[in-house]
Design an enzyme around this catalytic site. Structure first.
Site, PDB file in Angstrom:
ATOM      1  N   ARG A  66       0.826  -1.216   0.000  1.00  0.00           N
ATOM      2  CA  ARG A  66       0.000   0.000   0.000  1.00  0.00           C
ATOM      3  C   ARG A  66       0.858   1.263   0.000  1.00  0.00           C
ATOM      4  NH1 ARG A  66      -2.942  -3.661   3.475  1.00  0.00           N
ATOM      5  NH2 ARG A  66      -1.207  -3.304   4.875  1.00  0.00           N
ATOM      6  N   ILE A  67       1.771   1.360   0.982  1.00  0.00           N
ATOM      7  CA  ILE A  67       2.530   2.607   1.122  1.00  0.00           C
ATOM      8  C   ILE A  67       3.549   2.744  -0.011  1.00  0.00           C
ATOM      9  CG2 ILE A  67       4.080   3.921   2.627  1.00  0.00           C
ATOM     10  CD1 ILE A  67       2.665   2.457   5.020  1.00  0.00           C
ATOM     11  N   ASP A  75       9.452  -6.244  -4.900  1.00  0.00           N
ATOM     12  CA  ASP A  75       8.496  -6.854  -3.963  1.00  0.00           C
ATOM     13  C   ASP A  75       8.263  -8.273  -4.481  1.00  0.00           C
ATOM     14  OD1 ASP A  75       5.774  -5.627  -2.114  1.00  0.00           O
ATOM     15  OD2 ASP A  75       5.833  -7.700  -2.839  1.00  0.00           O
ATOM     16  N   THR A 109       8.509  -2.453   3.731  1.00  0.00           N
ATOM     17  CA  THR A 109       8.131  -3.854   4.001  1.00  0.00           C
ATOM     18  C   THR A 109       7.816  -3.983   5.495  1.00  0.00           C
ATOM     19  OG1 THR A 109      10.303  -4.625   4.690  1.00  0.00           O
ATOM     20  CG2 THR A 109       9.895  -4.557   2.325  1.00  0.00           C
ATOM     21  N   CYS A 112      10.789   4.654   6.744  1.00  0.00           N
ATOM     22  CA  CYS A 112       9.577   4.998   7.510  1.00  0.00           C
ATOM     23  C   CYS A 112       8.746   3.737   7.702  1.00  0.00           C
ATOM     24  CB  CYS A 112       8.754   6.054   6.777  1.00  0.00           C
ATOM     25  SG  CYS A 112       9.508   7.673   6.822  1.00  0.00           S
ATOM     26  N   ALA A 113       9.397   2.572   7.697  1.00  0.00           N
ATOM     27  CA  ALA A 113       8.636   1.321   7.833  1.00  0.00           C
ATOM     28  C   ALA A 113       8.876   0.703   9.209  1.00  0.00           C
ATOM     29  CB  ALA A 113       9.008   0.352   6.726  1.00  0.00           C
ATOM     30  N   ARG A 114       9.996   0.034   9.382  1.00  0.00           N
ATOM     31  CA  ARG A 114      10.311  -0.570  10.679  1.00  0.00           C
ATOM     32  C   ARG A 114      11.815  -0.551  10.917  1.00  0.00           C
ATOM     33  NH1 ARG A 114       6.172   0.276  12.030  1.00  0.00           N
ATOM     34  NH2 ARG A 114       4.561  -0.996  13.011  1.00  0.00           N
ATOM     35  N   ASP A 135      12.511   7.232  10.565  1.00  0.00           N
ATOM     36  CA  ASP A 135      11.365   7.487  11.452  1.00  0.00           C
ATOM     37  C   ASP A 135      11.251   6.386  12.501  1.00  0.00           C
ATOM     38  OD1 ASP A 135       8.908   8.768  12.243  1.00  0.00           O
ATOM     39  OD2 ASP A 135       7.807   7.145  11.245  1.00  0.00           O
ATOM     40  N   GLU A 191      12.776   1.088  20.241  1.00  0.00           N
ATOM     41  CA  GLU A 191      12.121   2.394  20.412  1.00  0.00           C
ATOM     42  C   GLU A 191      11.657   2.584  21.847  1.00  0.00           C
ATOM     43  OE1 GLU A 191       9.056   2.851  17.448  1.00  0.00           O
ATOM     44  OE2 GLU A 191      10.481   2.683  15.815  1.00  0.00           O
ATOM     45  N   HIS A 205       8.999   7.996  15.203  1.00  0.00           N
ATOM     46  CA  HIS A 205       7.925   7.109  14.716  1.00  0.00           C
ATOM     47  C   HIS A 205       6.636   7.901  14.493  1.00  0.00           C
ATOM     48  CE1 HIS A 205       6.558   2.641  14.737  1.00  0.00           C
ATOM     49  NE2 HIS A 205       5.802   3.337  13.919  1.00  0.00           N
ATOM     50  N   LEU A 206       6.754   8.897  13.618  1.00  0.00           N
ATOM     51  CA  LEU A 206       5.615   9.797  13.377  1.00  0.00           C
ATOM     52  C   LEU A 206       4.867   9.470  12.088  1.00  0.00           C
ATOM     53  CD1 LEU A 206       7.032  13.345  14.282  1.00  0.00           C
ATOM     54  CD2 LEU A 206       5.571  11.846  15.649  1.00  0.00           C
TER      55      LEU A 206
HETATM   56  N1  LIG Z   1       6.287   4.734  10.409  1.00  0.00           N
HETATM   57  C1  LIG Z   1       5.039   4.496  10.653  1.00  0.00           C
HETATM   58  O1  LIG Z   1       4.436   5.120  11.526  1.00  0.00           O
HETATM   59  C2  LIG Z   1       4.316   3.481   9.854  1.00  0.00           C
HETATM   60  C3  LIG Z   1       4.948   2.364   9.403  1.00  0.00           C
HETATM   61  N2  LIG Z   1       4.271   1.440   8.686  1.00  0.00           N
HETATM   62  C4  LIG Z   1       4.982   0.259   8.232  1.00  0.00           C
HETATM   63  O2  LIG Z   1       5.136   0.302   6.828  1.00  0.00           O
HETATM   64  C5  LIG Z   1       5.234  -1.007   6.327  1.00  0.00           C
HETATM   65  C6  LIG Z   1       4.412  -1.177   5.072  1.00  0.00           C
HETATM   66  O3  LIG Z   1       3.044  -0.920   5.296  1.00  0.00           O
HETATM   67  P1  LIG Z   1       1.957  -1.183   4.155  1.00  0.00           P
HETATM   68  O4  LIG Z   1       2.447  -0.680   2.860  1.00  0.00           O
HETATM   69  O5  LIG Z   1       0.664  -0.689   4.672  1.00  0.00           O
HETATM   70  O6  LIG Z   1       1.949  -2.767   4.151  1.00  0.00           O
HETATM   71  P2  LIG Z   1       1.627  -3.751   2.929  1.00  0.00           P
HETATM   72  O7  LIG Z   1       1.404  -5.062   3.528  1.00  0.00           O
HETATM   73  O8  LIG Z   1       0.585  -3.157   2.047  1.00  0.00           O
HETATM   74  O9  LIG Z   1       2.991  -3.771   2.112  1.00  0.00           O
HETATM   75  C7  LIG Z   1       4.131  -4.460   2.524  1.00  0.00           C
HETATM   76  C8  LIG Z   1       4.767  -5.041   1.271  1.00  0.00           C
HETATM   77  O10 LIG Z   1       6.048  -5.572   1.613  1.00  0.00           O
HETATM   78  C9  LIG Z   1       6.239  -6.668   0.771  1.00  0.00           C
HETATM   79  N3  LIG Z   1       7.314  -7.514   1.249  1.00  0.00           N
HETATM   80  C10 LIG Z   1       7.265  -8.496   2.183  1.00  0.00           C
HETATM   81  N4  LIG Z   1       8.483  -9.072   2.292  1.00  0.00           N
HETATM   82  C11 LIG Z   1       9.290  -8.429   1.420  1.00  0.00           C
HETATM   83  C12 LIG Z   1      10.645  -8.574   1.077  1.00  0.00           C
HETATM   84  N5  LIG Z   1      11.414  -9.507   1.662  1.00  0.00           N
HETATM   85  N6  LIG Z   1      11.167  -7.761   0.136  1.00  0.00           N
HETATM   86  C13 LIG Z   1      10.395  -6.823  -0.467  1.00  0.00           C
HETATM   87  N7  LIG Z   1       9.101  -6.644  -0.194  1.00  0.00           N
HETATM   88  C14 LIG Z   1       8.558  -7.435   0.754  1.00  0.00           C
HETATM   89  C15 LIG Z   1       4.907  -7.352   0.739  1.00  0.00           C
HETATM   90  O11 LIG Z   1       4.789  -8.218  -0.365  1.00  0.00           O
HETATM   91  C16 LIG Z   1       3.967  -6.175   0.654  1.00  0.00           C
HETATM   92  O12 LIG Z   1       3.624  -5.875  -0.687  1.00  0.00           O
HETATM   93  C17 LIG Z   1       4.814  -1.921   7.481  1.00  0.00           C
HETATM   94  O13 LIG Z   1       5.960  -2.447   8.104  1.00  0.00           O
HETATM   95  C18 LIG Z   1       4.165  -1.005   8.440  1.00  0.00           C
HETATM   96  O14 LIG Z   1       4.238  -1.441   9.747  1.00  0.00           O
HETATM   97  C19 LIG Z   1       2.960   1.602   8.356  1.00  0.00           C
HETATM   98  C20 LIG Z   1       2.284   2.702   8.779  1.00  0.00           C
HETATM   99  C21 LIG Z   1       2.895   3.720   9.592  1.00  0.00           C
HETATM  100  O1  LIG Z   2       0.761   1.434  11.543  1.00  0.00           O
HETATM  101  C1  LIG Z   2       1.949   1.184  11.736  1.00  0.00           C
HETATM  102  O2  LIG Z   2       2.513   0.145  11.359  1.00  0.00           O
HETATM  103  C2  LIG Z   2       2.779   2.151  12.456  1.00  0.00           C
HETATM  104  O3  LIG Z   2       3.949   1.947  12.546  1.00  0.00           O
HETATM  105  C3  LIG Z   2       2.132   3.265  13.138  1.00  0.00           C
HETATM  106  O4  LIG Z   2       2.488   3.165  14.489  1.00  0.00           O
HETATM  107  P1  LIG Z   2       1.732   4.027  15.617  1.00  0.00           P
HETATM  108  O5  LIG Z   2       0.290   3.625  15.568  1.00  0.00           O
HETATM  109  O6  LIG Z   2       1.908   5.451  15.230  1.00  0.00           O
HETATM  110  O7  LIG Z   2       2.376   3.657  16.899  1.00  0.00           O
END
Ligand SMILES: NC(=O)C1=CN([C@@H]2O[C@H](COP(=O)(O)OP(=O)(O)OC[C@H]3O[C@@H](n4cnc5c(N)ncnc54)[C@H](O)[C@@H]3O)[C@@H](O)[C@H]2O)C=CC1
Ligand SMILES: O=C(O)C(=O)COP(=O)(O)O
Length: 530
Positions: free
Chosen positions: A151-152, A171, A203, A230-232, A256, A261, A280-281
């Protein structure tokens, strides 16, 4: 009354609908330690969290009433999914509500690292007018590598095009066709590392993605790379990154998220002139927090009320067309499972489920879950078993589950047949949905029958001789048990036969034993289906 605990700061816009519900009470207690959570979780039916609360095995174990853990956001790496599944606790997330917000934060970080915004700000407010130290780079005509095109990642790629960037995407689920449609170049991690000018990861953190960018990747990296995470924390090896920045391989990084953390005071990112950070914003906007809170609260409400719900993380999703076909059979499947489990003696070794008719055209696993739930509930107690853990518990107990499919349904539109093999015997029950009549059991072992799968049933096995029905009627009548329906099935005249009775109340144990004393009756079993 269901009790919900909210242990992280979650938008009131979402919680409000829980608070408004007559059957729900909500306690907000953000910032609990694991010990504090363990001490109180036993009284709650649902737990709502973001990324701070660590929902560990200890928490799950103490959550004796816990039915659902709701994550107001995407990542569930702070929740022990295995421990939840084992205990039948549903884990749901809110995967869509913060996509755009996190994508926008990624851009904010990418532009900030390209133009040294935080460093320049600090100097300027400190009274130093320094225009020489902060010469940046344009995004236009640069190559952006996106690791994780979910998605992101996909939204980031879309916006990067507006900046005139060329995009390389990786991906495991990205096909050549989709990449082409999105106007991006399907690439490997190595391609991206060697050729991109900017790189961003999107991812989840998994054993596979942990340190997917580490020492080996920095060694072959295009010099001058700028990296955003900005993922993990942990997808990029933090210490290898600092080294790569110091060696001039990486021109700048924007993080981020951190492996731990909050990071400790001496974390090397915190004072590094070329690494910028936010706490982590990514998901922290008014809009995203409202979206995820509303979404997760809605689903928690459905789960507590036993209504259909979506976004379970520890249960595979059911596509709408499959659900339409299977849903009418869910209750029948569970009843057939319960029926055969009550009928059969001995330790269960193998469950064979046969699907005939057009249900066999779709993935029948969701229906198998219901059947296995019905079987295991009899042995393990209905409190212990639910749709989340039924397959898991079966696997844990070494039960072999065999699925067979055929298109011929022996005169029925669809036929579900369940065979249970135990150490002692093998028994079969089959059922269907009859237009206008609802669910029916149509076969027990080799005998054709027509019985509604509900209420108090007695299954009598006997020899096909005159006078049996009269004797059974007399025995039940003299014990004040009223017969509602009666069905007799046999294969050949004078051979083995069965009788299925529906009675208005439970049958005392001694009456069941008395059956076997009657001439030509082998045994009688009570089966209760709710
Ligand atoms: N910084 C923050 O506050 C936030 C961080 N996140 C993090 O962002 C990440 C992505 O979120 P979304 O896009 O919503 O999830 P999503 O599930 O839509 O996308 C994740 C993608 O990563 C792919 N993937 C899995 N293993 C992989 C690998 N080894 N190599 C390459 N791609 C791989 C998957 O196939 C999937 O398409 C998650 O870890 C989520 O926790 C999400 C929201 C806020
Ligand atoms: O949705 C995610 O994966 C996030 O990393 C967001 O984390 P938070 O709800 O802001 O603690």
């Amino acid at each position: 009354m269901f009790k919900v605990l909210v242990s992280d700061p979650i938008s009131d816009m979402g919680i409000q609908q829980l608070m408004d519900a007559q059957d729900i009470s909500v306690d907000k207690k953000p910032g609990l330690s694991e010990d504090e959570l363990v001490a109180i979780i036993g009284q709650y039916d649902a737990l709502l969290v973001r990324s701070q609360t660590r929902v560990t095995e200890r928490v799950m174990e103490a959550g004796k009433q816990l039915k659902v853990v709701g994550r107001a956001g995407v990542g569930v790496d702070n929740i022990d999914l295995e421990a939840a599944t084992q205990r039948g606790i549903i884990v749901i997330n809110a995967p869509d509500g913060n996509t755009i917000t996190t994508c926008e934060h990624t851009f904010a970080m990418m532009m900030a690292v390209a133009r040294h915004i935080p460093q320049a700000y600090l100097k300027t407010v400190g009274g130093v007018w320094d225009r020489k130290s902060f010469v940046g780079v344009e995004l236009r005509n640069k190559v952006l590598g996106v690791l994780g095109m979910g998605r992101i990642g996909s939204e980031v790629a879309k916006r990067a095009k507006a900046f005139g960037m060329e995009i390389m995407g990786y991906d495991p689920f990205l096909t050549e066709e989709r990449a082409e449609k999105m106007g991006i170049k399907l690439s490997s991690v190595e391609d991206i590392v060697r050729n991109a000018d900017f790189m961003t990861v999107h991812t989840p953190l998994t054993p596979e993605t942990r340190h997917m960018i580490g020492k080996a990747q920095f060694e072959i990296m295009k010099p001058g790379m700028r990296i955003v995470n900005c993922a993990r924390g942990g997808i990029i090896d933090e210490y290898a990154l600092v080294e790569a920045v110091d060696q001039g391989i990486v021109a700048g990084a924007a993080f981020d998220v951190f492996e731990v953390e909050p990071p400790t005071e001496d974390h090397p990112f915190l004072k590094h002139p070329k690494i910028i950070v936010t706490p982590h914003l990514g998901a922290s906007t008014v809009e995203a927090q409202e979206n995820v809170a509303i979404d997760v609260s809605e689903q928690v409400l459905h789960i507590l009320r036993n209504e259909p719900f979506r976004n379970a993380v520890n249960m595979p999703p059911i596509p709408a067309d499959v659900l339409n076909k299977l849903q009418p059979y869910f209750s029948l499947g569970e009843r057939l499972g319960s029926f055969i489990a009550q009928l059969t003696e001995g330790a269960v070794e193998e469950i064979t489920v046969s699907y005939s008719g057009d249900v066999a055209d779709v993935d029948t696993q969701p229906l198998t879950r219901h059947i296995v739930k019905g079987i295991l509930s009899h042995h393990l107690g209905s409190e212990q078993v639910n749709l989340v853990n039924s397959m898991h518990l079966a696997k844990q107990r070494g039960l072999n589950i065999v699925t067979q499919k055929s298109n011929a349904a022996k005169g029925f539109t669809n036929l579900l047949s369940v065979t249970l093999r135990t150490k002692k015997e093998e028994r079969l029950v089959a059922g269907t949905l009859l237009n206008g009549y609802g669910a029916r059991i149509v076969q027990i072992d080799k005998f054709p029958v027509d019985v509604a799968p509900e209420g108090n049933l007695i299954l009598v096995s006997h020899n096909d001789k005159p006078g049996i029905i009269g004797r059974v009627g007399t025995l039940l009548g003299s014990n004040d048990v009223n017969i509602a329906t009666m069905q007799v099935g046999r294969k050949i005249v004078g051979g083995a036969a069965i009788m299925v009775l529906t009675v208005d109340k439970g049958v005392p144990k001694n009456v069941l034993t008395d059956f076997a004393q009657l001439p030509d009756i082998n045994n009688a079993k009570e089966i209760i289906l709710f």
